[in-house]
Design a protein around this motif. Structure first.
Motif, PDB file in Angstrom:
ATOM      1  N   ALA A   1      77.518  71.240   0.455  1.00 42.49           N
ATOM      2  CA  ALA A   1      78.620  71.601  -0.438  1.00 42.49           C
ATOM      3  C   ALA A   1      79.381  72.815   0.100  1.00 42.49           C
ATOM      4  CB  ALA A   1      78.080  71.878  -1.843  1.00 42.49           C
TER       5      ALA A   1
ATOM      6  N   ALA B   1      67.040  74.164   6.051  1.00 40.71           N
ATOM      7  CA  ALA B   1      66.387  73.055   5.340  1.00 40.71           C
ATOM      8  C   ALA B   1      65.571  72.203   6.316  1.00 40.71           C
ATOM      9  CB  ALA B   1      67.444  72.198   4.635  1.00 40.71           C
TER      10      ALA B   1
ATOM     11  N   ILE C   1      71.793  74.116   6.240  1.00 39.39           N
ATOM     12  CA  ILE C   1      71.236  72.803   6.580  1.00 39.39           C
ATOM     13  C   ILE C   1      70.150  72.962   7.654  1.00 39.39           C
ATOM     14  CG2 ILE C   1      71.770  70.567   7.645  1.00 39.39           C
ATOM     15  CD1 ILE C   1      74.580  70.823   6.254  1.00 39.39           C
TER      16      ILE C   1
ATOM     17  N   GLY D   1      71.415  70.399   0.114  1.00 40.70           N
ATOM     18  CA  GLY D   1      72.528  70.065  -0.780  1.00 40.70           C
ATOM     19  C   GLY D   1      73.535  71.200  -0.867  1.00 40.70           C
ATOM     20  N   LEU D   2      73.003  72.429  -0.939  1.00 40.90           N
ATOM     21  CA  LEU D   2      73.858  73.622  -0.978  1.00 40.90           C
ATOM     22  C   LEU D   2      74.679  73.706   0.310  1.00 40.90           C
ATOM     23  CD1 LEU D   2      74.117  75.917  -3.058  1.00 40.90           C
ATOM     24  CD2 LEU D   2      72.474  77.229  -1.704  1.00 40.90           C
TER      25      LEU D   2
ATOM     26  N   ALA E   1      63.739  72.590   0.424  1.00 42.31           N
ATOM     27  CA  ALA E   1      64.527  72.160   1.576  1.00 42.31           C
ATOM     28  C   ALA E   1      65.687  71.272   1.121  1.00 42.31           C
ATOM     29  CB  ALA E   1      63.642  71.423   2.573  1.00 42.31           C
ATOM     30  N   GLY E   2      65.414  70.366   0.184  1.00 41.07           N
ATOM     31  CA  GLY E   2      66.473  69.517  -0.368  1.00 41.07           C
ATOM     32  C   GLY E   2      67.568  70.363  -1.004  1.00 41.07           C
ATOM     33  N   LEU E   3      67.118  71.381  -1.747  1.00 43.73           N
ATOM     34  CA  LEU E   3      68.045  72.299  -2.418  1.00 43.73           C
ATOM     35  C   LEU E   3      68.966  72.988  -1.402  1.00 43.73           C
ATOM     36  CD1 LEU E   3      67.841  72.908  -5.529  1.00 43.73           C
ATOM     37  CD2 LEU E   3      66.744  75.038  -4.906  1.00 43.73           C
TER      38      LEU E   3
ATOM     39  N   LEU F   1      59.477  70.820   0.280  1.00 49.09           N
ATOM     40  CA  LEU F   1      60.458  69.735   0.448  1.00 49.09           C
ATOM     41  C   LEU F   1      61.532  69.786  -0.632  1.00 49.09           C
ATOM     42  CD1 LEU F   1      57.930  67.041   1.594  1.00 49.09           C
ATOM     43  CD2 LEU F   1      60.007  67.657   2.855  1.00 49.09           C
ATOM     44  N   PHE F   2      61.139  70.177  -1.842  1.00 47.52           N
ATOM     45  CA  PHE F   2      62.145  70.326  -2.895  1.00 47.52           C
ATOM     46  C   PHE F   2      63.109  71.466  -2.541  1.00 47.52           C
ATOM     47  CE2 PHE F   2      63.492  72.487  -6.847  1.00 47.52           C
ATOM     48  CZ  PHE F   2      64.311  71.485  -7.346  1.00 47.52           C
TER      49      PHE F   2
ATOM     50  N   VAL G   1      77.276  64.385  -7.518  1.00 47.06           N
ATOM     51  CA  VAL G   1      77.381  65.346  -8.624  1.00 47.06           C
ATOM     52  C   VAL G   1      78.801  65.414  -9.200  1.00 47.06           C
ATOM     53  CG1 VAL G   1      75.477  66.747  -7.732  1.00 47.06           C
ATOM     54  CG2 VAL G   1      77.841  67.401  -7.204  1.00 47.06           C
TER      55      VAL G   1
ATOM     56  N   GLY H   1      66.395  67.633  -4.874  1.00 44.29           N
ATOM     57  CA  GLY H   1      66.827  68.956  -4.415  1.00 44.29           C
ATOM     58  C   GLY H   1      68.263  68.933  -3.910  1.00 44.29           C
ATOM     59  N   ILE H   2      68.610  67.888  -3.163  1.00 39.11           N
ATOM     60  CA  ILE H   2      69.988  67.778  -2.656  1.00 39.11           C
ATOM     61  C   ILE H   2      70.985  67.752  -3.813  1.00 39.11           C
ATOM     62  CG2 ILE H   2      71.633  66.211  -1.510  1.00 39.11           C
ATOM     63  CD1 ILE H   2      69.484  65.486   0.445  1.00 39.11           C
ATOM     64  N   LEU H   3      70.666  66.919  -4.811  1.00 40.22           N
ATOM     65  CA  LEU H   3      71.582  66.786  -5.955  1.00 40.22           C
ATOM     66  C   LEU H   3      71.699  68.113  -6.714  1.00 40.22           C
ATOM     67  CD1 LEU H   3      70.437  63.276  -7.250  1.00 40.22           C
ATOM     68  CD2 LEU H   3      72.510  63.822  -5.956  1.00 40.22           C
ATOM     69  N   ILE H   4      70.556  68.775  -6.923  1.00 35.70           N
ATOM     70  CA  ILE H   4      70.581  70.037  -7.678  1.00 35.70           C
ATOM     71  C   ILE H   4      71.285  71.133  -6.856  1.00 35.70           C
ATOM     72  CG2 ILE H   4      69.131  71.846  -8.716  1.00 35.70           C
ATOM     73  CD1 ILE H   4      67.100  69.602  -9.367  1.00 35.70           C
ATOM     74  N   GLY H   5      71.035  71.145  -5.539  1.00 31.62           N
ATOM     75  CA  GLY H   5      71.705  72.124  -4.672  1.00 31.62           C
ATOM     76  C   GLY H   5      73.218  71.974  -4.724  1.00 31.62           C
ATOM     77  N   ALA H   6      73.681  70.725  -4.633  1.00 32.34           N
ATOM     78  CA  ALA H   6      75.126  70.481  -4.689  1.00 32.34           C
ATOM     79  C   ALA H   6      75.678  70.809  -6.071  1.00 32.34           C
ATOM     80  CB  ALA H   6      75.423  69.023  -4.330  1.00 32.34           C
ATOM     81  N   ALA H   7      74.890  70.495  -7.111  1.00 32.12           N
ATOM     82  CA  ALA H   7      75.332  70.784  -8.482  1.00 32.12           C
ATOM     83  C   ALA H   7      75.426  72.296  -8.711  1.00 32.12           C
ATOM     84  CB  ALA H   7      74.374  70.149  -9.491  1.00 32.12           C
TER      85      ALA H   7
ATOM     86  N   LEU I   1      61.545  64.369  -4.619  1.00 25.11           N
ATOM     87  CA  LEU I   1      61.763  65.825  -4.740  1.00 25.11           C
ATOM     88  C   LEU I   1      62.855  66.287  -3.778  1.00 25.11           C
ATOM     89  CD1 LEU I   1      58.072  67.027  -5.073  1.00 25.11           C
ATOM     90  CD2 LEU I   1      59.912  67.440  -6.738  1.00 25.11           C
ATOM     91  N   PHE I   2      62.830  65.770  -2.557  1.00 25.52           N
ATOM     92  CA  PHE I   2      63.835  66.170  -1.564  1.00 25.52           C
ATOM     93  C   PHE I   2      65.232  65.718  -1.993  1.00 25.52           C
ATOM     94  CE2 PHE I   2      66.266  66.006   2.340  1.00 25.52           C
ATOM     95  CZ  PHE I   2      65.834  67.110   3.046  1.00 25.52           C
ATOM     96  N   ILE I   3      65.344  64.442  -2.382  1.00 24.89           N
ATOM     97  CA  ILE I   3      66.647  63.909  -2.809  1.00 24.89           C
ATOM     98  C   ILE I   3      67.123  64.629  -4.078  1.00 24.89           C
ATOM     99  CG2 ILE I   3      67.907  61.839  -3.561  1.00 24.89           C
ATOM    100  CD1 ILE I   3      67.053  61.698  -0.612  1.00 24.89           C
TER     101      ILE I   3
ATOM    102  N   ILE J   1      68.159  62.128   6.072  1.00 25.90           N
ATOM    103  CA  ILE J   1      68.454  61.656   4.711  1.00 25.90           C
ATOM    104  C   ILE J   1      68.315  60.142   4.594  1.00 25.90           C
ATOM    105  CG2 ILE J   1      70.114  61.702   2.826  1.00 25.90           C
ATOM    106  CD1 ILE J   1      69.200  64.472   3.769  1.00 25.90           C
TER     107      ILE J   1
END
Lengths: 142, 142
Positions: B25, A19, A16, B21-22, B16-18, B13-14, B117, A57-63, A53-55, A33
């Motif tokens: 999690a 990021a 984090i 999110g990682l 960073a979002g990734l 930013l993408f 997710v 990214g959060i979803l894809i990172g968690a996924a 893109l940032f949001i 956020i």
């Protein structure tokens, strides 16, 4: 302290932090956020793409974590009615107070903002009192 | 008219979002029960959140110091920093309302988004209410 997970907690915190540093260094923005998300609700033409893109990214990172980990654990004991009240308070409160755990707690304290120190101390204290009341005084009857 | 965000900034930013999110999690902060475990000092206390914030701040505190000495971010003309400096009633009231919501549900905005997710219905309900709270603030007070 049977639930204490210091290693994954620290690794997650460092991710984090990376990021937040990448966000400020590359784009000059604060990785808060609530601020980034609320800007998507009433979008401006030139101010939407980077937020999405940032949001995203959060979803894809968690996924990604959920995928490699074979799922992700979440436990929610709050009733639907209280969940709605809590969501409204978090949404309204983070806008009124100009930030949340990320914007004030990680980024604002990171740049030594007095407002962010104050906000973080306030929401931490109030949340601790709230949990004490809901868990130990009202005895989980909510 | 504001200039569109540079492509380099959008990519950063993408990413960073990734990472964000990682991190949410990996750290377990995506699970509201774990956050409430931290806030519940009188219960089976789980200090993990301290390491998450500590890990984040261990990077943002030193890095922000140096980044903000630069004349501009890597991509873009200037830093987009909060302009308010006074500790006012809105900051305290907002942080307090947020604290109550955070204490009730164990979700702040970042983890709530990341937890989408799981497609858990309580998470969807919380995020919908949070967006409504943000919209309410916009419509009433901005």
């Amino acid at each position: 302290m049977e639930n204490f997970t210091p290693i994954t907690g620290l690794i997650g915190g460092l991710l984090i932090g990376c990021a937040a540093v990448l966000t400020l260094w590359a784009s000059g923005r604060i990785a808060g956020i609530s601020g980034i998300l609320s800007g998507l609700l009433f979008p401006h033409k030139t101010d939407t793409g980077w937020r999405a893109l940032f949001i995203g990214g959060i979803l894809i990172g968690a996924a990604c974590f959920a995928w490699f980990n074979g799922g992700v654990t979440i436990e929610i004991q709050t009733s639907p009615g209280l969940t709605v009240i809590a969501g409204l308070l978090v949404g309204f409160g983070t806008r009124l107070g100009s930030g949340c755990t990320s914007g004030h707690g990680i980024c604002g304290i990171g740049r030594l903002s007095r407002r962010s120190f104050t906000a973080t101390a306030t929401f931490m204290f109030v949340a601790i009192v709230t949990v004490y009341l809901t868990r130990h005084v009202l005895g989980g009857n909510l | 008219m504001k200039a569109a965000t540079p492509t380099g900034a959008n990519i950063a930013l993408f990413l960073a979002g990734l990472l964000f999110g990682l991190g949410l999690a990996v750290s377990g902060m995506i699970n509201p029960a774990k956050v409430i475990g931290f806030l519940d000092l009188a219960g089976a206390w789980d200090p993990t959140l301290i390491l998450v914030m500590g890990g984040g701040l261990a990077l943002t505190l030193p890095a922000f110091h140096f980044i903000l000495k630069r004349p501009a971010p890597l991509y873009g003309q200037k830093f987009h920093l909060p302009t308010l400096t006074q500790i006012d009633g809105k900051l305290i009231a907002g942080a307090s309302l947020f604290g109550v919501g955070w204490g009730i549900a164990g979700f702040c905005p970042g983890p709530a988004l990341a937890a989408l997710v799981t497609l858990n219905s309580s998470v969807l309900l919380f995020v919908a209410a949070m967006l409504a709270g943000m919209a309410l603030h916009r419509l009433l007070l901005e």
